[in-house]
Design an enzyme around this catalytic site. Structure first.
Site: not given
Ligand code: G16
Length: 545
Positions: A127, A279, A378, A114-115, A283-284, A367, A281, A346, A19
């Site tokens: 990425k 989170d 984000k 990320s998280h 972005d959340r 999310s 990085d 997503t 993703t």
């Molecule tokens: C990433 C993506 C988001 C997505 C999230 C959850 O976020 O950038 O667009 O909504 O993962 O994805 P999944 O449901 O496939 O686990 P982040 O904050 O992890 O980069």
């Protein structure tokens, strides 16, 4: 004289980006040439970057510094002209996007999972973002993967590490590396979007108390500079503001489960007026009021309905986009504003084309992601500042604002149930079985609920016409309720099943229920239709948000 060297390598089979880029355990990335292969595959999939600018930064997690040194040497050996890298290797994901855009860079590389937790046995990720500042679209990520499957050599420099901790410019072969303040460009952009004077007035008045939890991750320095230095928030209002390589052993996912300490404070007897977390990085975001939690879906809807109250969005919104599993609360706002609402799969990458084409101004995901056309990621702190600006203008509590919103638009009760780290085969069988039987559910009744449609969500991008299929199984009911099933594309062990539940309530007298109670029927139906216990072997979800 620094020599370019070409080293032989062999492909790894597991380098398909998910993703949001390639995410794996640290020991996977530490295998011989694993990172080098992927970085060379990125460069081999791009054209026209010779002599151009690249932005590099990460969330500071374990292996961030080593990875950045490897990337810098490879960028130089492959012919980039200049690199901007955050001091200490730090740049939040939205800040990378901001820096790419402001300096018209060719692209950027972000190091983050990320998280997900960090440390020697934790997660790492990488990425590539394109020149608009956003995640590379699928066309590019697929090209990177294809390249990684045949790669046999990579280019690097035969030299040691460079200093990432003191600001300034230095040479690396023929390339210039500039170590920049990770916060400066981003903070300047935030000052353009929000009324800092007004927010400062709210904070200076003394009656307003807040907490921001940086979860020992990248937003620490951003919070200190923006919230504390520029807006006057007291240092004691910032929690876990010092970034750590292992995020202090925590799980930097700003939700009700993993940001427990903040949640407990916000639900205590003397709770502050406003609480927020970001989170790994940056972005959340999670938004809380005194003893109240704003779902990310509701947050998007509230921001959209109130955007005209902030300097950056005073002119109104072009449109709104949300990911398919995100609740339909924002749809009602778009409808009343008379603007278009786009429903995408997503993944933040799907918003890029809509933002570039000027079709939408705000976007959001369930999310814990919210953002706008100011960058192409984000943006956690942006959402926090947006809320602070609204609170300063409306002079009402978070609870009053959300109650008024529900009274006006109705409430979309919403919850996501995650079954993390389940057996991948079982999860795959669950989805296959839903796919086989899910298509013929229309007309079937489950208690009071009648199925209006069921399908496997597919999205045709209105800008470039590309088609993305198999993006989640939807069951829509005649009263507008929905259940959605998806497998996460960001996990690193086993599979994570996500079940998204939503029910609309127009009657203000019935809007005060606990979400799990309000959704109890749908939770039962989800288990019955998908046989979740049978396929996952789990009695209950591991995380409920
Ligand atoms: C990433 C993506 C988001 C997505 C999230 C959850 O976020 O950038 O667009 O909504 O993962 O994805 P999944 O449901 O496939 O686990 P982040 O904050 O992890 O980069």
């Amino acid at each position: 004289m620094v020599n370019v060297v070409v080293r032989e390598t062999r492909p790894y089979p597991d380098q398909r980006p998910g993703t949001s880029g390639l995410r794996k355990k640290v020991p996977v990335f530490q295998q011989e040439n694993y990172l080098e292969n992927f970085v060379q595959s990125i460069f081999d999939s791009l054209e026209g970057y010779q002599g151009k600018l690249l932005v590099v930064g990460g969330d500071g997690r374990y292996y961030n510094r080593e990875a950045i040194q490897i990337i810098l040497r490879m960028a130089a050996a492959n012919g980039f002209g200049r690199v901007l890298v955050g001091r200490g290797g730090l740049l939040s994901t939205p800040a990378v996007s901001c820096v790419i855009r402001k300096h018209a860079a060719f692209g950027g590389i972000i190091l983050s999972a990320s998280h997900n937790p960090a440390g020697p046995e934790g997660d790492f990720g990488i990425k590539y973002n394109i020149g608009n500042g956003g995640p590379a679209p699928e066309k590019i990520t697929e090209a990177i993967y294809a390249r990684s499957q045949v790669i046999d050599r990579y280019r690097t420099l035969d030299c040691g590490d460079i200093d990432l901790d003191s600001p300034g410019e230095r040479a690396l072969g023929d390339m210039r590396v500039e170590v920049i303040d990770p916060v400066a460009d981003y903070a300047e952009l935030m000052e353009q979007l929000f009324d800092f004077d007004l927010i400062r007035t709210l904070i200076d008045a003394g009656a307003f108390e807040m907490r921001f939890d940086a979860m020992h991750a990248v937003t620490g320095p951003y919070a200190v500079e923006i919230l504390e230095n520029r807006l006057g928030v007291s240092p004691s209002s910032l929690m876990h503001a010092r970034p750590k390589e292992d995020f202090g052993g925590g799980h930097p996912d700003p939700n009700l489960v993993y940001a427990r300490e903040l949640v407990d404070i916000m639900y205590s007897a003397n709770a502050p007026d406003f609480g927020a977390a970001s989170d790994g990085d940056g972005d959340r975001n999670m938004i809380l009021g005194r003893r109240c939690f704003i779902t990310p879906s509701d947050s998007l809807a509230v921001l959209a309905a109130n955007a005209h109250l902030t300097p950056g969005y005073r002119r109104g919104l072009a449109g709104i986009a949300r990911s398919m599993p995100t609740s339909q609360a924002a749809d009602r706002v778009a409808d009343r504003l008379g603007i278009e609402l786009y429903e995408t799969p997503t993944g933040w990458k799907f918003f890029g084309n809509l933002l570039d084409a000027g079709k939408v101004t705000l976007c959001g995901e369930e999310s814990f992601g919210t953002g706008s056309d100011h960058v192409r990621e984000k943006d956690g702190l942006w959402a926090v500042l947006f809320w602070l600006n609204l609170l300063a203008v409306r002079k009402e509590s978070v609870q009053t604002i959300i109650n008024a919103h529900w009274r006006s638009y109705g409430r979309n009760y919403y919850s996501r149930h995650d079954y993390e780290g389940v057996d991948a085969d079982g999860a795959g069988q669950l989805m296959d079985s839903l796919r086989r039987h899910g298509g013929d559910l229309a007309g079937r009744r489950f208690g009071d609920h009648e199925v209006a449609f069921s399908d496997d969500f597919a999205y045709r991008d209105p800008v470039d016409g590309s088609l993305s299929e198999h993006q989640g199984l939807r069951i829509g009911f005649t009263d507008g309720s929905r259940i959605v099933f998806r497998l996460s594309g960001t996990g690193t062990s086993g599979a994570t099943l996500r079940v998204y539940l939503e029910r609309y309530e127009a009657d203000p007298q019935k809007q005060g229920l606990d979400a799990q109670d309000a959704l109890a029927d749908l939770i039962r139906i989800a288990d019955e239709v998908a046989r979740i216990r049978h396929y996952t072997g789990r009695e209950a979800p591991s995380v409920i948000t």
